[in-house]
Design a protein around this motif. Structure first.
Motif, PDB file in Angstrom:
ATOM      1  N   THR B  69      -6.691  -4.789 -14.385  1.00  0.00           N
ATOM      2  CA  THR B  69      -7.803  -4.684 -15.342  1.00  0.00           C
ATOM      3  C   THR B  69      -8.321  -6.093 -15.599  1.00  0.00           C
ATOM      4  OG1 THR B  69      -6.450  -4.978 -17.303  1.00  0.00           O
ATOM      5  CG2 THR B  69      -6.678  -2.713 -16.486  1.00  0.00           C
ATOM      6  N   HIS B  70      -9.224  -6.193 -16.571  1.00  0.00           N
ATOM      7  CA  HIS B  70      -9.781  -7.507 -16.939  1.00  0.00           C
ATOM      8  C   HIS B  70      -8.678  -8.505 -17.278  1.00  0.00           C
ATOM      9  CE1 HIS B  70      -9.021  -6.884 -21.272  1.00  0.00           C
ATOM     10  NE2 HIS B  70      -9.233  -5.614 -20.979  1.00  0.00           N
ATOM     11  N   LYS B  71      -7.525  -7.994 -17.762  1.00  0.00           N
ATOM     12  CA  LYS B  71      -6.433  -8.893 -18.150  1.00  0.00           C
ATOM     13  C   LYS B  71      -5.879  -9.664 -16.963  1.00  0.00           C
ATOM     14  CE  LYS B  71      -4.806  -5.904 -21.865  1.00  0.00           C
ATOM     15  NZ  LYS B  71      -3.966  -4.708 -22.004  1.00  0.00           N
ATOM     16  N   ASP B  72      -6.068  -9.125 -15.768  1.00  0.00           N
ATOM     17  CA  ASP B  72      -5.485  -9.756 -14.581  1.00  0.00           C
ATOM     18  C   ASP B  72      -6.414 -10.777 -13.930  1.00  0.00           C
ATOM     19  OD1 ASP B  72      -2.944  -8.096 -14.244  1.00  0.00           O
ATOM     20  OD2 ASP B  72      -4.491  -6.572 -14.493  1.00  0.00           O
ATOM     21  N   VAL B 105      -3.913  -0.769  -6.587  1.00  0.00           N
ATOM     22  CA  VAL B 105      -3.468  -1.132  -5.248  1.00  0.00           C
ATOM     23  C   VAL B 105      -2.227  -0.306  -4.963  1.00  0.00           C
ATOM     24  CG1 VAL B 105      -2.977  -3.034  -3.684  1.00  0.00           C
ATOM     25  CG2 VAL B 105      -4.194  -3.480  -5.818  1.00  0.00           C
ATOM     26  N   ALA B 106      -2.233   0.424  -3.842  1.00  0.00           N
ATOM     27  CA  ALA B 106      -1.110   1.317  -3.548  1.00  0.00           C
ATOM     28  C   ALA B 106      -0.789   1.275  -2.065  1.00  0.00           C
ATOM     29  CB  ALA B 106      -1.450   2.740  -3.988  1.00  0.00           C
ATOM     30  N   LEU B 191     -11.205  -6.583   4.096  1.00  0.00           N
ATOM     31  CA  LEU B 191      -9.764  -6.827   4.078  1.00  0.00           C
ATOM     32  C   LEU B 191      -9.521  -8.197   3.453  1.00  0.00           C
ATOM     33  CD1 LEU B 191      -9.128  -5.999   7.834  1.00  0.00           C
ATOM     34  CD2 LEU B 191      -8.521  -4.507   5.938  1.00  0.00           C
ATOM     35  N   ALA B 192      -8.450  -8.296   2.684  1.00  0.00           N
ATOM     36  CA  ALA B 192      -8.062  -9.604   2.161  1.00  0.00           C
ATOM     37  C   ALA B 192      -6.582  -9.800   2.428  1.00  0.00           C
ATOM     38  CB  ALA B 192      -8.350  -9.692   0.667  1.00  0.00           C
ATOM     39  N   PHE B 193      -6.210 -11.029   2.819  1.00  0.00           N
ATOM     40  CA  PHE B 193      -4.812 -11.308   3.162  1.00  0.00           C
ATOM     41  C   PHE B 193      -4.595 -12.815   3.177  1.00  0.00           C
ATOM     42  CE2 PHE B 193      -7.426 -11.025   6.909  1.00  0.00           C
ATOM     43  CZ  PHE B 193      -7.073 -12.125   7.681  1.00  0.00           C
ATOM     44  N   PHE B 255      -4.674 -11.440  -4.088  1.00  0.00           N
ATOM     45  CA  PHE B 255      -4.196 -12.607  -4.835  1.00  0.00           C
ATOM     46  C   PHE B 255      -3.013 -12.226  -5.722  1.00  0.00           C
ATOM     47  CE2 PHE B 255      -4.567 -15.218  -8.751  1.00  0.00           C
ATOM     48  CZ  PHE B 255      -4.472 -16.491  -8.214  1.00  0.00           C
ATOM     49  N   VAL B 256      -3.105 -11.070  -6.357  1.00  0.00           N
ATOM     50  CA  VAL B 256      -2.055 -10.643  -7.292  1.00  0.00           C
ATOM     51  C   VAL B 256      -0.855 -10.071  -6.547  1.00  0.00           C
ATOM     52  CG1 VAL B 256      -1.536  -8.956  -9.112  1.00  0.00           C
ATOM     53  CG2 VAL B 256      -3.622 -10.321  -9.236  1.00  0.00           C
ATOM     54  N   THR B 257      -1.099  -9.284  -5.498  1.00  0.00           N
ATOM     55  CA  THR B 257       0.029  -8.628  -4.812  1.00  0.00           C
ATOM     56  C   THR B 257       0.618  -9.494  -3.705  1.00  0.00           C
ATOM     57  OG1 THR B 257      -1.433  -7.577  -3.183  1.00  0.00           O
ATOM     58  CG2 THR B 257      -0.979  -6.337  -5.207  1.00  0.00           C
TER      59      THR B 257
END
Lengths: 288, 759
Positions: B69-72, B105-106, B191-193, B255-257
């Motif tokens: 969410t916006h918090k991330d 993201v799953a 795609l992002a990696f 970026f987060v995962t």
């Protein structure tokens, strides 16, 4: 997103009817899938079982039986366009099928599927209604036959019971002196859902510019494809010219009960019933 | 006349084989090991306050890796080319039905989809702002705190009342234009990696990777150099991938995962969340002399930009700039307003405001022409801008101006010459045919006040190939082929020796965006600059290698040869340069020329270099149903020198089709903030059966001195005047004057019936 389901693929009609008898309430038959796949994709239906009919070759035949043409429920729109039998015996149906969707949809979509889906805008149905075609429904207990016009109940609703399959469609072969015209108005010339359409099948009268028998069916202009009996009677056995044709076809306005949707207003559709009918009869009487 | 080896010739598209054979994959068909799948939770309301977001149930679903969410968002929670007013994930408010509230993201797309339903958002619905004109009033609910007018543009030139005082005829009308969708083949996705070097890679359908890189960096609070953006050359853009689509959300997911993620919008999601052409309402009051001369124009344009600004301000500015058409008008007063509503979002789209005002202006001219009983070509010839004229915005037309040339060429087209015969060939008594003509100018480049710059690197490899690196991406429009032609011509080598690299922040220099009909002109000039630096160096080294004076050396095919017939191959030269540690490349650049005046408050106004086009249409109208069919079209285009002949003809054909769709059927319908046309079953674009078999394309080469070999841009102008040409042809056929597009059958039918039938 499509849900998980059990897929069954019967090899014969009795096998299919047996499965329907057993699981009729929860099984969703699929022929070409051109409608079902869309509904599955956006989650409008979430069946637990789907019965793939594609192995039932016995329902893919086009046969001449006496004075009638028998078309199996799994006959595709493309098969109708390509069969020499339909071209000579059911030219009006060929005209209707030609306007269905696109090449890909015509390759997959079937006559039985178009009937079962019972969209008021289904493009093969007005031809069947104008030709006074009959539909044969089969179940484990036996068969019944009813006119296509009566088979249709409302948008997406038919007389088919859960344990029944559409087996075939029977229509009388074209006779000497009979002619037809199918006229569709869509938002574009391919891949278009009808704003309105009309199928006309007539027998030419002995006198010039007369019709001894007229059958008219309107599509996308009522909850089901709708016969136009009032205007049929008014057109029968009288000498027609451009002016009288203009006058009589105004009656179409009274035959239809369209709705307003994203494609057109009800008012416009009602006017189009008249316009499309006039053009169709003009083609039949004065241009061919 | 200059003899060219490659310029203007028919050559195979350099990326043609790999695209036609499918060897080049659609980016969204590509997978990666360990790929996660992203999905976006979108708003439930067109306008609402967010009272709470509960993601706990979604997070608990097995297979869900992360709910965002916006918090991330570590950096600025916003994006937008001009102002970053669109949240990556909304915090306190949603402003349109496509607004993103959360992301999942799953491990599996189905799990990600299921998790969306488990995210609970508490809303407090707000009154929906669904009409741009009402939104401008002081008592309207506000989409943004600062008020609903995002930007205003005011042009005053001459004395408009004095102008009207001279007029023999004043025409006053209101026009409305539809919300067209780009309908690119591949919906927004990518795609992002992280790569081996630790760079966050974002591979995406994009028209400007360098700006995406900056926007992503701002959102992630990251040094842009830690981010690599690569644009996919498949799928198409048409302006709809100029602004951020999914880039910031996708980048955040990876970026987060710290795992590879794919995010790809379904068609329905693309429809509701993506950019559209601005619907506009255009008020026109135009003064004419009896001989057809234009003397005054008073115009008010209101553009509905939807929930966020993006490029709405510049789009309205360009509508203002082209609102007087390619005509001399001494007295003008033009006001443009870009207004926020809750009607989706609008942004860049091929034509960029010009189709809207061209439709209005060309219809004004036609109405006057009919009343004054003048010929459609003659009234235009009388009024068109010529080089050296003062344009309605007050700047001097110092660059090439070929509008008259296109009119003269179009006048000789088969469609125009045989129009009476063509019009008489109606198949049924209820069909009527008509012809129409319309003209347009389209500013190219970003215009005065927005720095517009291009760069190119040209380098010789050890294999004897030239690599041309330019950031402006190929996204279907054909700039790679134009670059290869320009480079091969300038170098004097075989076209096959040129390898073009575009659209990669790591491997191609920032050369600006592939928009504004600018990439062939800008990149081409940068290539010429690079070659001018590189070629003498190469010849000098070759002279050394051959022991001859460089003066007589020339590059031919894959060799450098001396007048005496001695020579070396480019591969030999490339290897020699490498061995000696010598520079094998050069960087070129180009800064756009700009106009001599600037319109205050309007970024980019005016332009200096314009593309000019005349288009003609033959239509057939069914008088009983109102259905219109385009039977034939003609285009005469002045895009300066033709670089890539087939590419330019392709642009002209594709542009005509897009403009025909705009005129005849395309419209995204939104009611009270909700989309009524959600997919391609209800959003109607033309098929091959709806288009004419014959479209005559004439390329009028009025050379533009500032362009590479005299070339200008072409991508947008080719779709513009065909729309009013079609509506004028409808009038010619049946007397119905449309002031609102599209010319759907029902609208034309109402005109035939005398309903909504003005004038």
């Amino acid at each position: 997103m499509v849900n998980d389901f059990r897929l069954v693929r019967p090899k014969t009609l009795p096998e299919a009817l047996g499965l329907l008898d057993e699981f009729g309430q929860e099984i969703e038959p699929v022929a070409g899938g051109t409608d079902l796949l869309v509904k599955l994709e956006d989650g409008r239906i979430r069946p637990s079982q789907v019965m793939d009919l594609s192995a039932l070759n016995e329902l893919k035949q086009i046969r001449l039986v006496g004075e009638d043409l028998h078309l199996g429920a799994l006959v595709t729109h493309t098969a109708v366009l390509e069969s020499p039998l339909t071209r000579t015996e059911a030219p009006l149906l060929v005209m209707g099928c030609r306007t269905v969707g696109s090449t890909q949809i015509r390759n997959m979509g079937t006559l039985g599927g178009n009937l079962a889906t019972a969209s008021p805008a289904g493009d093969s149905i007005p031809a069947l209604v104008a030709l006074e075609a009959k539909v044969v429904l089969a179940s484990k207990k036996g068969e019944r036959t009813l006119p296509v016009e009566d088979f249709l109940v409302g948008p997406g609703k038919t007389e088919r019971r859960r344990e029944e399959l559409i087996k075939e469609i029977i229509l009388p072969c074209a006779r000497e002196g009979e002619k037809g015209f199918y006229n569709k108005l869509g938002q574009r010339n391919a891949l278009a859902i009808s704003i309105a359409n009309v199928a006309v099948w007539v027998r030419l009268g002995e006198r010039k510019n007369t019709l001894s028998r007229v059958r008219i069916a309107f599509g996308a202009l009522a909850p089901t494809v709708k016969r136009g009996r009032m205007v049929e009677d008014a057109l029968t056995d009288r000498e027609l010219d451009e002016a009288s044709l203009k006058g009589i076809t105004q009656l179409a306005w009274k035959e239809v009960a369209p709705i307003t949707d994203i494609r057109a207003s009800a008012q416009y559709r009602r006017d189009m019933a008249i316009a499309l009918l006039y053009q169709s009869l003009y083609h039949i009487l004065f241009l061919s | 006349m200059t003899e060219f080896k490659w310029v203007g010739k028919v050559v195979p598209r350099v990326d043609g084989v790999e695209k036609a054979t499918g060897r080049l994959r659609y980016l969204t068909d590509v997978g990666l090991p360990g790929l996660l799948h992203g999905r976006i939770k979108r708003s439930q309301y067109p306008h609402a306050l967010i009272k709470g977001i509960d993601t706990s149930r979604a997070e608990a679903l097995p297979g869900v890796v992360k709910v965002l969410t916006h918090k991330d968002v570590p950096g600025v929670n916003g994006f937008g080319i001009i102002v970053p007013d669109q949240p990556v994930f909304c915090r306190e408010k949603v402003r349109y039905i496509g607004d993103a509230v959360a992301g999942v993201v799953a491990e599996d797309p189905a799990v990600a989809e299921a998790a969306l339903d488990l995210i609970e958002v508490e809303y407090e619905p707000q009154p929906v702002v669904d009409d741009a004109e009402k939104a401008m009033t002081s008592d309207s609910p506000r989409v943004h705190e600062k008020g609903n007018i995002h930007q205003e543009v005011h042009v005053r030139h001459g004395d408009v009342e004095a102008g009207f005082a001279q007029a023999d005829l004043i025409i006053e009308n209101v026009y409305k234009t539809p919300r067209q969708m780009h309908t690119f083949l591949e919906t927004e996705g990518g795609l992002a990696f992280y790569d081996e070097e630790g760079l966050l890679n974002v591979w995406v359908g994009s028209q400007y990777p360098q700006r995406d890189q900056l926007q992503i960096a701002r959102v992630l609070g990251l040094n842009p150099r830690k981010i690599r953006v690569v644009s996919s050359p498949t799928g198409g853009g048409f302006g709809g991938k100029d602004e951020i689509t999914i880039q910031t959300q996708l980048a955040l997911m990876a970026f987060v995962t710290k795992r590879p993620v794919k995010l790809w919008l379904s068609r329905e999601e693309s429809v509701i969340s993506g950019w559209k052409r601005h619907p506009m309402t255009l008020y026109y009051r135009t003064g004419f002399k009896r001989d057809g001369s234009l003397v005054a124009n008073e115009i008010k344009i209101i553009g509905d930009t939807g929930a966020y600004a993006s490029l709405g301000g510049p789009v309205v500015s360009l509508a203002v700039e082209s609102s007087c058409g390619p005509y001399r008008i001494p007295h003008v007063k033009i006001d443009g307003f870009c207004v926020y509503t809750n009607n989706g979002v609008a942004g860049a789209f091929r034509g960029f405001g010009v189709p809207q005002s061209t439709f209005a202006m060309e219809t004004q001219l036609e109405i006057a022409r009919e009343k004054l009983v003048l010929d459609p070509i003659e009234i235009r010839k009388k009024n068109v801008l010529r080089r050296g004229d003062i344009a309605p915005l007050g700047h001097t037309m110092t660059a090439s101006v070929g509008i008259l040339n296109t009119l003269e060429r179009a006048e000789k087209s088969d469609l125009w010459c045989q129009r009476e015969k063509l019009k008489s060939q109606t198949p049924f008594p209820w069909k009527k045919r008509g012809v129409g003509v319309a003209i347009a100018l389209q500013g190219t480049g970003l215009g005065v006040g927005i720095p517009d710059y291009g760069a190119a690197i040209v380098e010789l490899t050890e294999e004897g190939q030239f690599i041309v690196r330019i950031g402006s991406p190929e996204i279907g429009q054909g700039n790679m082929t134009a670059y290869a032609i320009t480079a091969a011509e300038a170098l004097g080598c075989d076209l096959a020796l040129i390898k073009v690299v575009t659209g990669d922040t790591r491997n191609s220099p920032d050369s600006g965006t592939s928009t504004a009909s600018r990439s062939a002109y800008t990149g081409g000039n940068a290539i010429l600059d690079a070659v001018a630096k590189l070629k003498p160096k190469l010849l000098a080294v070759a002279g050394e290698m051959l022991g001859v004076d460089r003066a007589g050396l020339r590059l031919a095919g894959n060799r450098i040869v001396s007048p005496q017939g001695r020579g070396i191959t480019l591969a030999e030269l490339g290897r020699y340069l490498r061995e000696k540690g010598l520079e094998a490349g050069a960087r070129g650049n180009f800064v756009w020329p700009t106009a001599d005046v600037q319109i205050p408050g309007a970024e980019g106004l005016p332009h200096l270099v314009y593309t000019y086009v005349t288009q003609m249409a033959l239509v057939e109208v069914d008088t009983l149903t109102g259905k219109v069919e385009l039977r034939e079209a003609a285009t005469a285009l002045d895009a300066g020198r033709v670089l890539n002949r087939q590419g330019l003809e392709g642009q002209a054909e594709g542009g005509m089709v897009m403009g025909a769709g705009y005129a005849l059927m395309e419209d995204i319908i939104i009611e009270k903030g909700y989309f009524k046309t959600m997919n391609l079953s209800t959003y109607i674009i033309p098929t091959s059966l709806d288009l004419p078999e014959r479209h005559q394309v004439e390329l009028v080469e009025v050379l533009e001195e500032s362009g590479p070999y005299g070339a200008k841009g072409a991508g947008e102008a080719v779709m513009v005047p065909i729309s009013p040409a079609i509506t004028s042809a409808i009038h010619d056929a049946v007397g119905v004057r449309l002031k609102e597009m599209p010319a759907a059958a029902e609208r034309v039918y109402q005109g035939l019936r005398g309903e909504e039938h003005g004038q």
